[in-house]
Design an enzyme around this catalytic site. Structure first.
Site, PDB file in Angstrom:
ATOM      1  N   SER A  72      -8.693  -0.620   6.635  1.00  0.00           N
ATOM      2  CA  SER A  72      -8.931  -1.434   7.949  1.00  0.00           C
ATOM      3  C   SER A  72      -7.296  -1.537   8.503  1.00  0.00           C
ATOM      4  O   SER A  72      -7.263  -2.069   9.479  1.00  0.00           O
ATOM      5  CB  SER A  72      -9.267  -2.690   7.365  1.00  0.00           C
ATOM      6  OG  SER A  72      -8.347  -3.381   6.272  1.00  0.00           O
ATOM      7  N   ASP A  82     -16.953 -10.417  -4.031  1.00  0.00           N
ATOM      8  CA  ASP A  82     -17.505  -9.701  -4.665  1.00  0.00           C
ATOM      9  C   ASP A  82     -17.046  -9.320  -6.075  1.00  0.00           C
ATOM     10  O   ASP A  82     -17.811  -9.286  -6.819  1.00  0.00           O
ATOM     11  CB  ASP A  82     -17.486  -8.374  -3.737  1.00  0.00           C
ATOM     12  CG  ASP A  82     -16.252  -7.687  -3.353  1.00  0.00           C
ATOM     13  OD1 ASP A  82     -15.362  -8.611  -2.734  1.00  0.00           O
ATOM     14  OD2 ASP A  82     -15.580  -6.791  -3.991  1.00  0.00           O
ATOM     15  N   LYS A 125       0.803  -1.077   0.067  1.00  0.00           N
ATOM     16  CA  LYS A 125       0.125  -0.103   0.010  1.00  0.00           C
ATOM     17  C   LYS A 125       0.968   1.224   0.024  1.00  0.00           C
ATOM     18  O   LYS A 125       0.305   2.318  -0.581  1.00  0.00           O
ATOM     19  CB  LYS A 125      -0.998   0.020   0.913  1.00  0.00           C
ATOM     20  CG  LYS A 125      -1.991  -0.931   1.237  1.00  0.00           C
ATOM     21  CD  LYS A 125      -3.262  -0.720   0.378  1.00  0.00           C
ATOM     22  CE  LYS A 125      -4.336  -1.494   0.241  1.00  0.00           C
ATOM     23  NZ  LYS A 125      -5.542  -0.982  -0.573  1.00  0.00           N
ATOM     24  N   SER A 145       1.345  -9.791  -0.314  1.00  0.00           N
ATOM     25  CA  SER A 145       1.006  -8.514  -0.217  1.00  0.00           C
ATOM     26  C   SER A 145       1.165  -7.606   0.940  1.00  0.00           C
ATOM     27  O   SER A 145       1.255  -6.546   1.010  1.00  0.00           O
ATOM     28  CB  SER A 145      -0.816  -8.310  -0.971  1.00  0.00           C
ATOM     29  OG  SER A 145      -1.478  -8.887   0.113  1.00  0.00           O
ATOM     30  N   GLU A 188      -9.727 -14.084  -3.826  1.00  0.00           N
ATOM     31  CA  GLU A 188     -10.443 -13.618  -2.894  1.00  0.00           C
ATOM     32  C   GLU A 188     -10.886 -14.842  -2.064  1.00  0.00           C
ATOM     33  O   GLU A 188     -10.820 -16.032  -2.120  1.00  0.00           O
ATOM     34  CB  GLU A 188     -11.803 -13.170  -3.596  1.00  0.00           C
ATOM     35  CG  GLU A 188     -11.757 -11.893  -4.291  1.00  0.00           C
ATOM     36  CD  GLU A 188     -13.082 -11.506  -4.871  1.00  0.00           C
ATOM     37  OE1 GLU A 188     -13.250 -10.315  -4.632  1.00  0.00           O
ATOM     38  OE2 GLU A 188     -13.810 -12.415  -5.682  1.00  0.00           O
ATOM     39  N   GLY A 207     -15.765 -13.409   0.513  1.00  0.00           N
ATOM     40  CA  GLY A 207     -15.769 -12.007   0.008  1.00  0.00           C
ATOM     41  C   GLY A 207     -15.383 -12.365  -1.396  1.00  0.00           C
ATOM     42  O   GLY A 207     -14.545 -11.507  -1.809  1.00  0.00           O
TER      43      GLY A 207
END
Length: 334
Positions: free
Chosen positions: A94, A226, A69, A320, A220, A224
């Site tokens: 989060s 989506d 990030k 990640s 995923e 979750g």
């Protein structure tokens, strides 16, 4: 079922305007040079034997703030005017984007206000505060973090830095895949976790430009899914806020910008269970000697669980992040 976008919205389509281009990723890489870490790419004969392929792990758990990030956050904040940096920035997250924005703001002489769920891992909350950010808490199951972030931005004159719905964020995240392929050469496939979709959108933009024909595979958690559902529907869909150990992927709907990219460039999305994520975290700790957080291990989990078919000969996997506290790590693997 794992949808493979084809036709006017599939890989290589020119019918949808580019949210981010490869030149944007290259420009982000130049901006991040000497600021972000060029993280290591690990190999393991044991992993290759278990997977049945040549595996290259891009270890973003060694990035600043412990996750990919920082790449997007610094790329976005560094483009703000001196006047806006003086007023400050606000973000919602989060944990990992929270830390990234907090650190980037500190590095650039600014100040960050971060909207965080009440149940964020304590290690991530402590680290965010440690970088000098002001933390505003909310309930992720009943509150609206986007609305709260926009309200704070308007009331205080802050620049809103979303976790994935921003071209500069997406371009910055794509530098992870850029570095990986620069080091490894052409890969047959690339696996990356999908939450809001920024890492995958940026990675797909870079990887498909460098290696035409590379398979882009998103991962995923089962709870979750989506993005998987959205690809099947052809538009972003919303699910209940997921209950999963992969807190970084506990997203109810993909971003509109990220989905526009991923709908064009992803070949498939596969799902992993929380138990499979735990097994991948355990394998990474015991055999690779690295610590991963649940979201950080989900792509590795997909590979170890045999979710990738047909199996490519040379495959990249993005680890990640590694932001998990000792107590939480022991709780998950004990």
């Amino acid at each position: 079922m794992t949808p493979s976008p084809t036709g006017p919205t599939g890989p290589g389509s020119t019918d949808v305007p580019d949210v981010v281009t490869f030149d944007d990723v290259r420009d982000a890489a130049r901006r991040l040079a000497g600021v972000a870490h060029r993280t290591p790419v690990l190999r393991s004969r044991t992993l290759d034997a278990l997977a049945g392929a040549e595996v290259h792990l891009k270890c973003e758990n060694f990035q600043r703030v412990g996750a990919f990030k920082f790449r997007g956050a610094y790329n976005a904040l560094s483009r703000l005017s001196p006047e806006q940096l003086a007023r400050g920035v606000v973000a919602y997250s989060s944990g990992n984007h929270a830390q990234a924005v907090a650190l980037a703001a500190r590095e650039l002489g600014s100040h960050a206000v971060i909207v965080m769920p009440e149940d964020s891992p304590q290690s991530k909350t402590d680290a965010t505060a440690g970088y000098g950010a002001e933390i505003v808490r909310y309930d992720r199951y009943t509150g609206d973090r986007v609305a709260l972030g926009r309200q704070l931005a308007e009331e205080r004159g802050l620049a809103l830095i979303p976790p994935y719905e921003h071209p500069h964020i997406i371009a910055g995240q794509g530098t992870a895949a850029l570095e990986l392929i620069e080091e490894t050469g052409p890969l047959d496939a690339l696996l990356a976790p999908v939450g809001g979709g920024g890492l995958m959108a940026g990675s797909a933009t870079a990887a498909t430009a460098l290696v035409p024909g590379i398979r882009m595979i998103g991962v995923e958690p089962e709870a979750g899914d989506d993005t998987l559902r959205s690809l099947a529907a052809g538009h972003p869909v919303t699910i209940p806020v997921p209950h999963t150990i992969a807190d970084g992927q506990a997203i109810a709907t993909p971003g509109e910008l990220t989905f526009a990219v991923n709908r064009r460039l992803l070949d498939s999305v596969v799902l992993v269970s929380d138990d499979e994520i735990r097994a991948a975290m355990k394998f990474a700790f015991e055999r690779l000697k690295i610590v991963t957080e649940p979201s950080g291990a989900s792509a590795l989990a997909a590979l170890l669980a045999g979710r990738v078919t047909p199996l490519p000969a040379r495959i990249g996997v993005i680890i990640s992040g590694g932001n998990v506290g000792l107590e939480r790590f022991l709780e998950l693997l004990g």
